[in-house]
Design an enzyme around this catalytic site. Structure first.
Site, short mmCIF file in Angstrom:
data_model
loop_
_atom_site.label_atom_id
_atom_site.label_comp_id
_atom_site.label_asym_id
_atom_site.label_seq_id
_atom_site.Cartn_x
_atom_site.Cartn_y
_atom_site.Cartn_z
CB CYS A 1 -1.25 0.20 1.06
SG CYS A 1 -0.03 0.58 2.76
CB CYS B 1 -2.83 5.85 3.98
SG CYS B 1 -3.40 4.63 2.35
CB CYS C 1 3.61 -1.06 2.12
SG CYS C 1 2.38 -1.55 3.11
NE ARG D 1 8.89 -2.28 -0.50
CZ ARG D 1 8.33 -2.20 -1.08
NH1 ARG D 1 8.23 -2.56 -2.67
NH2 ARG D 1 7.63 -3.44 -0.84
CB CYS E 1 -3.26 1.91 4.47
SG CYS E 1 -2.38 2.83 2.63
#
Length: 173
Positions: free
Chosen positions: A40, A104, A43, A47, A130
């Site tokens: 998502c 999100c 994410c 990252r 999300c």
């Protein structure tokens, strides 16, 4: 503390941090491309925060004996870990306190000068939701594990920073 002070001035310490980050980035790509779990927006941002720690580790590896470079690496590590922790906490909120008013973004937004999702879409394009828990381990969702990972980074960083003041007087700047 003297050990941490000395160890932080070695390339091995920064290499270990980099290996730690590469492992977690590889896990993220494994989840995405092998387990077919769509990342998502949060994410992807988490990252990027993890990659920020990796870049800080690379910086620290350049010349860990040089106080300016070492402190720049420590600052980058701290900034990235703090941002990652904030993002992971927000992501946990989306998963476990759903609200139609707190969601999100639908698409990742990177600066115009670095549209990572266009340059490397297989790594930075978000297609997941999300608020959906798609994986868990030991009762914790992926963002909950990221909270633990980023918080652990900040604890270790705090110890390393404190240790910087326990070296020989000539080591301080």
């Amino acid at each position: 503390m003297q050990f941490l002070n000395t160890f932080s001035k070695s390339r091995l310490s920064w290499l270990l941090l980099l290996i730690f980050i590469v492992f977690f980035e590889a896990c993220a790509l494994f989840f995405q491309h092998v387990m077919k779990l769509d990342p998502c927006v949060m994410c992807i941002y988490e990252r990027v925060a993890m990659m920020g720690i990796g870049f800080a580790a690379l910086l620290g590896m350049i010349a860990p004996q040089n106080a300016v470079i070492r402190w720049a690496g420590l600052a980058g590590w701290g900034y990235s870990a703090y941002q990652g922790l904030a993002l992971a906490n927000e992501h946990v909120g989306y998963q476990f306190n759903p609200s139609p008013f707190a969601t999100c973004d639908l698409f990742v937004t990177f600066p115009e000068w670095a549209p990572l999702n266009q340059w490397v879409p297989w790594m930075f394009e978000a297609t997941g939701d999300c608020s959906k828990v798609v994986w868990s381990f030991l009762g914790q969702s992926m963002p909950q594990w990221l909270v633990i990972i980023f918080a652990a980074n900040l604890v270790v960083l705090a110890l390393v920073v404190i240790a910087q003041f326990f070296g020989k007087k000539s080591d301080k700047f």
